[in-house]
Structures are given as structure tokens and as C-alpha cells.
Design a protein around this motif. Structure first.
Motif, PDB file in Angstrom:
ATOM      1  N   ASP A 171      12.342   8.656  -7.602  1.00  0.00           N
ATOM      2  CA  ASP A 171      12.442   9.926  -8.234  1.00  0.00           C
ATOM      3  C   ASP A 171      13.252   9.666  -9.720  1.00  0.00           C
ATOM      4  N   ALA A 172      13.948   8.641  -9.785  1.00  0.00           N
ATOM      5  CA  ALA A 172      14.717   8.321 -11.220  1.00  0.00           C
ATOM      6  C   ALA A 172      13.602   7.936 -12.247  1.00  0.00           C
ATOM      7  N   TYR A 173      12.607   7.230 -11.458  1.00  0.00           N
ATOM      8  CA  TYR A 173      11.527   6.787 -12.646  1.00  0.00           C
ATOM      9  C   TYR A 173      10.476   7.947 -13.066  1.00  0.00           C
ATOM     10  N   GLU A 174      10.301   8.815 -12.171  1.00  0.00           N
ATOM     11  CA  GLU A 174       9.663  10.131 -12.615  1.00  0.00           C
ATOM     12  C   GLU A 174      10.506  11.072 -13.327  1.00  0.00           C
ATOM     13  N   ALA A 175      11.749  10.958 -13.092  1.00  0.00           N
ATOM     14  CA  ALA A 175      12.452  11.798 -13.804  1.00  0.00           C
ATOM     15  C   ALA A 175      12.634  11.313 -15.771  1.00  0.00           C
ATOM     16  N   LEU A 176      12.228  10.007 -15.792  1.00  0.00           N
ATOM     17  CA  LEU A 176      12.089   9.503 -17.286  1.00  0.00           C
ATOM     18  C   LEU A 176      10.500   9.617 -17.685  1.00  0.00           C
ATOM     19  N   GLY A 177       9.734  10.365 -17.003  1.00  0.00           N
ATOM     20  CA  GLY A 177       8.151  10.556 -17.150  1.00  0.00           C
ATOM     21  C   GLY A 177       7.338   9.355 -16.693  1.00  0.00           C
ATOM     22  N   GLY A 178       7.851   8.548 -15.713  1.00  0.00           N
ATOM     23  CA  GLY A 178       7.131   7.488 -15.423  1.00  0.00           C
ATOM     24  C   GLY A 178       6.291   7.782 -14.333  1.00  0.00           C
ATOM     25  N   ARG A 179       4.996   7.084 -13.957  1.00  0.00           N
ATOM     26  CA  ARG A 179       4.008   7.441 -13.067  1.00  0.00           C
ATOM     27  C   ARG A 179       4.387   6.709 -11.802  1.00  0.00           C
ATOM     28  N   VAL A 180       4.250   7.484 -10.820  1.00  0.00           N
ATOM     29  CA  VAL A 180       4.552   7.000  -9.426  1.00  0.00           C
ATOM     30  C   VAL A 180       3.397   7.213  -8.458  1.00  0.00           C
ATOM     31  N   CYS A 181       3.002   6.270  -7.572  1.00  0.00           N
ATOM     32  CA  CYS A 181       2.090   6.491  -6.463  1.00  0.00           C
ATOM     33  C   CYS A 181       2.856   6.393  -5.259  1.00  0.00           C
ATOM     34  N   TRP A 182       2.822   7.403  -4.426  1.00  0.00           N
ATOM     35  CA  TRP A 182       3.865   7.300  -3.499  1.00  0.00           C
ATOM     36  C   TRP A 182       2.800   6.921  -2.176  1.00  0.00           C
ATOM     37  N   TYR A 183       3.402   6.353  -0.996  1.00  0.00           N
ATOM     38  CA  TYR A 183       2.778   6.040   0.385  1.00  0.00           C
ATOM     39  C   TYR A 183       3.695   6.357   1.233  1.00  0.00           C
ATOM     40  N   GLY A 184       3.128   6.461   2.537  1.00  0.00           N
ATOM     41  CA  GLY A 184       4.199   7.024   3.615  1.00  0.00           C
ATOM     42  C   GLY A 184       4.139   8.415   3.979  1.00  0.00           C
ATOM     43  N   LYS A 185       5.056   9.118   4.812  1.00  0.00           N
ATOM     44  CA  LYS A 185       5.202  10.353   4.995  1.00  0.00           C
ATOM     45  C   LYS A 185       5.808  11.025   4.118  1.00  0.00           C
ATOM     46  N   PRO A 186       5.598  12.213   3.354  1.00  0.00           N
ATOM     47  CA  PRO A 186       4.626  13.050   3.875  1.00  0.00           C
ATOM     48  C   PRO A 186       3.193  12.975   3.292  1.00  0.00           C
ATOM     49  N   PHE A 187       2.725  11.939   2.908  1.00  0.00           N
ATOM     50  CA  PHE A 187       1.479  11.661   2.140  1.00  0.00           C
ATOM     51  C   PHE A 187       0.549  11.645   2.974  1.00  0.00           C
ATOM     52  N   GLU A 188      -0.867  11.980   2.663  1.00  0.00           N
ATOM     53  CA  GLU A 188      -1.899  12.319   3.491  1.00  0.00           C
ATOM     54  C   GLU A 188      -2.445  10.802   3.943  1.00  0.00           C
ATOM     55  N   THR A 189      -2.459   9.867   3.151  1.00  0.00           N
ATOM     56  CA  THR A 189      -3.303   8.517   3.554  1.00  0.00           C
ATOM     57  C   THR A 189      -2.530   8.046   4.752  1.00  0.00           C
ATOM     58  N   THR A 190      -1.184   8.228   5.036  1.00  0.00           N
ATOM     59  CA  THR A 190      -0.444   7.470   6.222  1.00  0.00           C
ATOM     60  C   THR A 190      -1.114   8.132   7.224  1.00  0.00           C
ATOM     61  N   TYR A 191      -1.404   9.584   7.198  1.00  0.00           N
ATOM     62  CA  TYR A 191      -1.663  10.238   8.379  1.00  0.00           C
ATOM     63  C   TYR A 191      -3.244  10.137   8.850  1.00  0.00           C
ATOM     64  N   VAL A 192      -3.978   9.958   7.726  1.00  0.00           N
ATOM     65  CA  VAL A 192      -5.385   9.509   7.982  1.00  0.00           C
ATOM     66  C   VAL A 192      -5.395   8.112   8.790  1.00  0.00           C
ATOM     67  N   HIS A 193      -4.605   7.081   8.574  1.00  0.00           N
ATOM     68  CA  HIS A 193      -4.522   6.039   8.827  1.00  0.00           C
ATOM     69  C   HIS A 193      -4.082   6.068  10.702  1.00  0.00           C
ATOM     70  N   ALA A 194      -3.125   6.849  10.671  1.00  0.00           N
ATOM     71  CA  ALA A 194      -2.693   7.159  11.986  1.00  0.00           C
ATOM     72  C   ALA A 194      -3.683   7.653  12.939  1.00  0.00           C
ATOM     73  N   LEU A 195      -4.354   8.660  12.584  1.00  0.00           N
ATOM     74  CA  LEU A 195      -5.338   9.302  13.355  1.00  0.00           C
ATOM     75  C   LEU A 195      -6.565   8.666  13.580  1.00  0.00           C
ATOM     76  N   GLU A 196      -6.942   7.883  12.764  1.00  0.00           N
ATOM     77  CA  GLU A 196      -8.112   6.884  13.049  1.00  0.00           C
ATOM     78  C   GLU A 196      -7.627   5.726  13.877  1.00  0.00           C
ATOM     79  N   LEU A 197      -6.464   5.418  13.956  1.00  0.00           N
ATOM     80  CA  LEU A 197      -5.973   4.470  14.889  1.00  0.00           C
ATOM     81  C   LEU A 197      -6.092   5.116  16.450  1.00  0.00           C
ATOM     82  N   ALA A 198      -5.856   6.507  16.537  1.00  0.00           N
ATOM     83  CA  ALA A 198      -6.017   7.187  17.930  1.00  0.00           C
ATOM     84  C   ALA A 198      -7.265   8.163  18.182  1.00  0.00           C
ATOM     85  N   ASP A 199      -8.487   7.396  17.320  1.00  0.00           N
ATOM     86  CA  ASP A 199      -9.521   7.905  17.469  1.00  0.00           C
ATOM     87  C   ASP A 199      -9.810   9.400  17.071  1.00  0.00           C
TER      88      ASP A 199
END
Length: 257
Positions: A171-199
Motif C-alpha cells: 500500500d505504501a509503495y502504491e501511494a508513492l506511485g510504485g507498481r504492485v502485482c498482488w497475489y492471494g485473496k481477494p484476487f482471481e488467480t488464487t480462486y482459479v487455482h483453488a477451484l481447479e484443485l477441486a475439479d
């Protein structure tokens, strides 16, 4: 009686948070083992989805050390592992504890020996504050470093202690104008991985459970699945935020018990 005691039969997959729901970093929370055992007996599949910046294997070992039988859940999806998959094959800078680094390097993370244009951020060292990183944040920003946040949580309850997490630094880095790539909840890639594990079950068969408004609940709202909010965790006593399209959790409970 808790709504968790008699869930509708259609919920075949439960995406359950760990910190604040199953354990507090030191011990299993009251009633968690019994509730997970009940769901197993009912034939439901439980996947733990956590914003921990560690590998799934490490989280499994931690759960075992706390006394949680691995027969009570299908698998673990971590923000760290999802982020690691995106970083494999190229050297990056690193920010986090020595234990975080060792765990991610064991999974294939290549930490740059000199300058870098990408940074894997797993968190802060214990006792550090975001303010301690201001010079480093400005330095990364001046080089347009892309920060990969491997734990989007801002704080976590570790026993009696509130610990600052990588999300607060991002958050502090973004406030300075920095670029951030987020992983985990609430981001879609994590849920896609979880749903694939459960067929990939239909969304109306999936229920999310967690204690984070801006992670667990926001992720469920984005995915369009039902959720139960555990109010005894990180946001205890705070009012519910507004979600898009009027989405609300199915129920609010004090604990999994």
C-alpha cells in the motif's frame, strides 16, 4: 445453533481461511477441529485458502504441528505459492524474513545478487514498521521496480500480537506511485487455482469462510459465491463495508464452532 452446523447440502466445496478461523498462529481455535470433522462426515471438501507468503507444504507442516489432522482437508492454496509460480525463471529482489526467503527459494525462487527490476515482497521482519522502509520504498520507486506482493494482508493476529504484513508495505509503495502485482485473496488467480484443485465445481456449490472483509469476503463477492463471515477475527467489532451489487455474506458467526 450456528448456521455452520446445518449448511445446505449444495455446498460441496468449502474454501476456508486459516488465521483467525482455524488457528491464531499458536493454537487451534476452539471448535475448529470438530467443525472440520463434521464437514468431512457430511462429504464436503475443505480447501484452506490463505494469504500466507509460504508454500503449501510449509503450511501443511504448521497445521500438523498445531495438531490438525490432514484427513480433515483436501489441500492448501497459499498466496506465496501462487505468486511464486508467476516469478519462476528470473532473478528478483526479496523483502521478508529469512524463513520466508528459505521457503520460497526451496520452491524455486531466484533471488538476485545485485540490482533488480522486480521484487518479491513476503513481508517485514518481526518488530518492523512500514515507516522503517521509507528509504527503500523511495529507492525502489526511483528505479520503477515492480513489487510482487506475496501476502496482501495488512495485519494478522498472531496470538496476542497484531503483526504488520506485506500488504501494508505494498500500500505504501502504491501511494508513492510504485507498481504492485498482488497475489492471494481477494484476487482471481488464487480462486482459479483453488477451484481447479477441486475439479471446478459450479459456483453455487462453493462456500467461502473467513474473517477478512477486504480479503475473504471481497474475494467471495468478486467470484460470485456465498460466504460466511467469522467476526471474532481480525475485524472484530468493525462494521461491514459495502460491496458491489449489494452482495452480503450469507451469515455472520463468532467462530467456526
Amino acid at each position: 445453533m450456528s448456521v455452520l452446523s446445518a449448511l445446505p447440502e449444495r455446498y460441496r466445496l468449502i474454501l476456508c481461511d486459516l488465521w483467525g478461523c482455524v488457528h491464531d498462529g499458536y493454537r487451534l481455535l476452539p471448535g475448529a477441529v470438530e467443525r472440520l470433522g463434521q464437514w468431512r462426515e457430511e462429504g464436503r471438501v475443505v480447501l484452506f485458502v490463505t494469504n500466507a507468503p509460504r508454500s503449501a507444504a510449509t503450511v501443511r507442516r504448521q497445521l500438523g504441528s498445531l495438531g490438525l489432522p490432514d484427513t480433515l482437508y483436501r489441500g492448501v492454496v497459499t498466496a506465496g505459492e501462487v505468486g511464486l509460480a508467476a516469478l519462476l525463471g528470473r532473478p528478483v529482489g526479496f523483502c521478508g524474513t529469512l524463513d520466508d526467503r528459505a521457503d520460497l527459494e526451496a520452491g524455486g525462487l531466484r533471488v538476485a545478487k545485485g540490482s533488480f527490476i522486480e521484487l518479491a515482497c513476503a513481508g517485514l521482519d518481526r518488530g518492523e514498521k512500514v515507516a522503517d522502509y521509507q528509504d527503500r520504498l523511495r529507492g525502489w520507486r526511483s528505479r520503477d521496480v515492480l513489487l510482487h506482493c506475496l501476502n496482501p494482508d495488512r495485519v494478522v493476529i498472531h496470538g496476542p500480537e497484531r503483526m504488520v504484513c506485506a500488504g501494508a508495505l505494498a500500500d505504501a509503495y502504491e501511494a508513492l506511485g510504485g507498481r504492485v502485482c498482488w497475489y492471494g485473496k481477494p484476487f482471481e488467480t488464487t480462486y482459479v487455482h483453488a477451484l481447479e484443485l477441486a475439479d471446478n465445481p459450479p459456483k453455487d456449490a462453493v462456500l467461502a469462510i473467513g474473517d477478512g472483509w477486504h480479503t475473504d469476503m471481497a474475494g467471495a463477492a468478486r467470484l460470485g459465491i456465498d460466504a460466511v463471515f467469522v467476526e471474532g477475527g481480525i475485524h472484530a467489532g468493525e462494521p461491514a463495508p459495502a460491496f458491489d451489487n449489494g452482495w452480503r455474506p450469507l451469515a455472520v458467526v463468532p467462530l467456526l464452532a
